[in-house]
Motif scaffolding. Structure first.
Motif, PDB file in Angstrom:
ATOM      1  N   ARG A  59     101.639  57.463  15.709  1.00 46.31           N
ATOM      2  CA  ARG A  59     101.690  58.899  15.633  1.00 46.31           C
ATOM      3  C   ARG A  59     101.081  59.492  14.378  1.00 46.31           C
ATOM      4  N   THR A  60     100.605  58.645  13.249  1.00 48.66           N
ATOM      5  CA  THR A  60     100.069  59.108  12.234  1.00 48.66           C
ATOM      6  C   THR A  60      98.532  58.749  12.307  1.00 48.66           C
ATOM      7  N   ALA A  61      97.630  59.996  12.021  1.00 42.94           N
ATOM      8  CA  ALA A  61      96.490  60.018  12.340  1.00 42.94           C
ATOM      9  C   ALA A  61      95.548  58.863  11.431  1.00 42.94           C
ATOM     10  N   ILE A  62      94.654  58.361  11.783  1.00 42.74           N
ATOM     11  CA  ILE A  62      93.864  57.307  10.862  1.00 42.74           C
ATOM     12  C   ILE A  62      92.679  58.093  10.096  1.00 42.74           C
ATOM     13  N   TYR A  63      92.370  59.477  10.656  1.00 43.96           N
ATOM     14  CA  TYR A  63      91.431  60.178  10.030  1.00 43.96           C
ATOM     15  C   TYR A  63      91.526  61.645  10.531  1.00 43.96           C
ATOM     16  N   GLU A  64      91.373  62.685   9.408  1.00 45.17           N
ATOM     17  CA  GLU A  64      91.380  63.789   9.831  1.00 45.17           C
ATOM     18  C   GLU A  64      90.401  64.803   8.992  1.00 45.17           C
ATOM     19  N   SER A  65      89.899  65.636   9.442  1.00 52.78           N
ATOM     20  CA  SER A  65      88.843  66.434   8.564  1.00 52.78           C
ATOM     21  C   SER A  65      89.038  67.915   9.225  1.00 52.78           C
ATOM     22  N   GLU A  66      89.209  68.778   8.328  1.00 51.59           N
ATOM     23  CA  GLU A  66      89.031  70.302   8.733  1.00 51.59           C
ATOM     24  C   GLU A  66      87.755  70.846   7.941  1.00 51.59           C
ATOM     25  N   ASN A  67      87.096  71.768   8.808  1.00 51.47           N
ATOM     26  CA  ASN A  67      85.761  72.531   8.124  1.00 51.47           C
ATOM     27  C   ASN A  67      85.539  73.702   8.985  1.00 51.47           C
ATOM     28  N   LEU A  68      85.076  74.757   8.432  1.00 54.63           N
ATOM     29  CA  LEU A  68      84.620  75.921   9.116  1.00 54.63           C
ATOM     30  C   LEU A  68      85.762  76.332  10.428  1.00 54.63           C
ATOM     31  N   GLY A  69      86.920  76.124   9.934  1.00 48.96           N
ATOM     32  CA  GLY A  69      87.957  76.434  11.306  1.00 48.96           C
ATOM     33  C   GLY A  69      87.820  75.437  12.224  1.00 48.96           C
ATOM     34  N   TYR A  70      87.416  74.317  12.404  1.00 46.96           N
ATOM     35  CA  TYR A  70      87.467  73.178  13.007  1.00 46.96           C
ATOM     36  C   TYR A  70      88.464  72.031  12.608  1.00 46.96           C
ATOM     37  N   LYS A  71      89.092  71.316  13.347  1.00 42.63           N
ATOM     38  CA  LYS A  71      89.938  70.243  13.047  1.00 42.63           C
ATOM     39  C   LYS A  71      89.687  69.103  13.617  1.00 42.63           C
ATOM     40  N   ILE A  72      89.243  67.927  13.240  1.00 41.59           N
ATOM     41  CA  ILE A  72      88.927  66.667  14.057  1.00 41.59           C
ATOM     42  C   ILE A  72      89.909  65.719  13.557  1.00 41.59           C
ATOM     43  N   SER A  73      90.638  64.943  14.547  1.00 36.84           N
ATOM     44  CA  SER A  73      91.745  64.153  14.497  1.00 36.84           C
ATOM     45  C   SER A  73      91.503  62.879  15.179  1.00 36.84           C
ATOM     46  N   ILE A  74      91.836  61.794  14.494  1.00 27.78           N
ATOM     47  CA  ILE A  74      91.709  60.573  15.210  1.00 27.78           C
ATOM     48  C   ILE A  74      92.976  59.686  15.044  1.00 27.78           C
ATOM     49  N   TYR A  75      93.311  59.306  16.332  1.00 27.83           N
ATOM     50  CA  TYR A  75      94.628  58.534  16.472  1.00 27.83           C
ATOM     51  C   TYR A  75      94.536  57.248  17.016  1.00 27.83           C
ATOM     52  N   GLU A  76      95.149  56.152  16.702  1.00 28.55           N
ATOM     53  CA  GLU A  76      94.929  54.635  17.502  1.00 28.55           C
ATOM     54  C   GLU A  76      95.900  54.877  18.571  1.00 28.55           C
ATOM     55  N   ILE A  77      95.330  54.221  19.625  1.00 28.24           N
ATOM     56  CA  ILE A  77      95.971  54.043  20.994  1.00 28.24           C
ATOM     57  C   ILE A  77      95.554  52.618  21.487  1.00 28.24           C
ATOM     58  N   ALA A  78      96.408  51.978  22.139  1.00 29.20           N
ATOM     59  CA  ALA A  78      96.120  50.671  22.602  1.00 29.20           C
ATOM     60  C   ALA A  78      96.709  50.168  23.807  1.00 29.20           C
ATOM     61  N   ASP A  79      96.137  49.262  24.529  1.00 25.50           N
ATOM     62  CA  ASP A  79      96.763  48.722  25.810  1.00 25.50           C
ATOM     63  C   ASP A  79      97.151  47.347  25.334  1.00 25.50           C
ATOM     64  N   ALA A  80      98.225  46.685  26.030  1.00 23.79           N
ATOM     65  CA  ALA A  80      98.570  45.455  25.654  1.00 23.79           C
ATOM     66  C   ALA A  80      99.011  44.730  26.984  1.00 23.79           C
ATOM     67  N   ARG A  81      98.367  43.212  27.071  1.00 25.22           N
ATOM     68  CA  ARG A  81      98.646  42.781  28.351  1.00 25.22           C
ATOM     69  C   ARG A  81      98.930  41.280  28.077  1.00 25.22           C
ATOM     70  N   ILE A  82      99.939  40.731  28.782  1.00 28.06           N
ATOM     71  CA  ILE A  82     100.366  39.399  28.871  1.00 28.06           C
ATOM     72  C   ILE A  82      99.690  38.595  29.839  1.00 28.06           C
ATOM     73  N   THR A  83      99.135  37.636  29.366  1.00 28.62           N
ATOM     74  CA  THR A  83      98.312  36.733  30.347  1.00 28.62           C
ATOM     75  C   THR A  83      98.533  35.172  29.920  1.00 28.62           C
ATOM     76  N   ASN A  84      99.056  34.244  31.039  1.00 24.90           N
ATOM     77  CA  ASN A  84      99.570  33.038  30.387  1.00 24.90           C
ATOM     78  C   ASN A  84     100.302  32.801  29.146  1.00 24.90           C
ATOM     79  N   ASN A  85     101.192  33.735  28.907  1.00 27.72           N
ATOM     80  CA  ASN A  85     102.064  33.640  27.682  1.00 27.72           C
ATOM     81  C   ASN A  85     101.255  34.078  26.363  1.00 27.72           C
ATOM     82  N   ASN A  86      99.996  34.610  26.556  1.00 28.99           N
ATOM     83  CA  ASN A  86      99.351  35.034  25.359  1.00 28.99           C
ATOM     84  C   ASN A  86      99.356  36.810  25.525  1.00 28.99           C
ATOM     85  N   ILE A  87      99.224  37.103  24.405  1.00 26.84           N
ATOM     86  CA  ILE A  87      99.210  38.797  24.408  1.00 26.84           C
ATOM     87  C   ILE A  87      97.791  39.189  24.051  1.00 26.84           C
ATOM     88  N   GLU A  88      97.262  40.099  24.702  1.00 18.93           N
ATOM     89  CA  GLU A  88      96.010  40.634  24.476  1.00 18.93           C
ATOM     90  C   GLU A  88      96.006  42.286  24.085  1.00 18.93           C
TER      91      GLU A  88
END
Length: 266
Positions: A59-88
């Motif tokens: 929920r916390t942005a890993i990067y944010e920038s505001e300039n000339l009325g524009y705002k860029i925000s970067i968030y981390e999202i991820a997929d998780a999968r369990i295969t043969n008792n191993n997490i990916e």
């Protein structure tokens, strides 16, 4: 021939039902995102847009920038999968662009280190004044973590539709800024299951599903209209008596009159 006609009618009724159902669901989705999404933009509730994109999100942005009325925000999202008792775990950078003014043309975000560059295109979210960046293949939202980190980019440039520079900002995102994979792996190694809300203290949440219950009336109205039309059409096609001569049994009076003419002819 009667049986064939009834089969065709039944198939037509089924296809119409699926069309109505799909149309109603589409209308519900449009109403939901146009109303709730507009409020989310006004309240800067970014999680409304990226919180359902992958299995987990930070929920916390890993990067944010505001300039000339524009705002860029970067968030981390991820997929998780369990295969043969191993997490990916596969992590992505979900990049959002907002502006104080209406955005009606395409925008691009260029990552650069002075030698290498990476351009990603923003796509507008429906009719709302907010955009999300597609990956480099333009197949889905979110750029793979490895792509963001591999060239050690030091600046970003916001570009207009003709790829003219609107502004340039310094950029720094490190491997350590992406925390979901490490936290999920540690939790799984200790518990052998994936977490639900156990990692919220680290600002990591599971994906949520958008609830559209308040727009269910659209679905019910569509289904009721469909049923009414189906009942009426079924009655007309199969049960209503034909009103023209030759398809209806003649009356007793008509039969008597016809017999008089037959006798006079003989």
């Amino acid at each position: 021939m009667k049986i064939f006609g009834r089969v065709v009618y039944a198939l037509l009724a089924v296809f119409t039902f699926w069309f109505v159902l799909d149309y109603a669901r589409g209308s519900m989705t449009i109403q939901y995102f146009e109303n709730e999404g507009k409020e989310a933009v006004e309240l800067s509730d970014d999680v409304f847009f990226y919180g359902s994109a992958r299995d987990y999100n930070q929920r916390t942005a890993i990067y944010e920038s505001e300039n000339l009325g524009y705002k860029i925000s970067i968030y981390e999202i991820a997929d998780a999968r369990i295969t043969n008792n191993n997490i990916e775990v596969n992590s992505y950078a979900y990049i959002m662009l907002k502006s104080d003014n209406p955005m009606t043309t395409p925008y691009y975000l260029r990552f650069s280190n002075g030698v290498d560059t990476l351009d990603v295109e923003f796509m507008k979210f429906r009719t709302l004044n907010i955009m999300m960046a597609l990956n480099q293949e333009m197949t889905e939202f979110g750029v793979a973590k490895e792509v963001i980190l591999e060239k050690t980019y030091t600046e970003i440039l916001l570009l207009d539709e003709y790829k003219n520079t609107i502004f340039t900002e310094s950029f720094s995102v490190l491997e350590s800024d992406f925390i979901i994979e490490g936290r999920l792996t540690s939790y799984y190694d200790q518990n052998e299951i994936l977490p639900l809300t156990e990692l919220v203290d680290f600002d990591i949440y599971p994906a949520f599903t958008h609830e559209m219950d308040q727009y269910m009336s659209t679905l019910w109205v569509s289904l009721i209209v469909y049923l009414v039309i189906l009942i009426l059409s079924t009655y007309i096609v199969f049960f209503a008596k034909k009103k023209y001569l030759g398809k209806k049994k003649p009356s007793d009076i008509l039969i008597k009159e016809q017999s008089k003419y037959k006798k006079s002819d003989t």
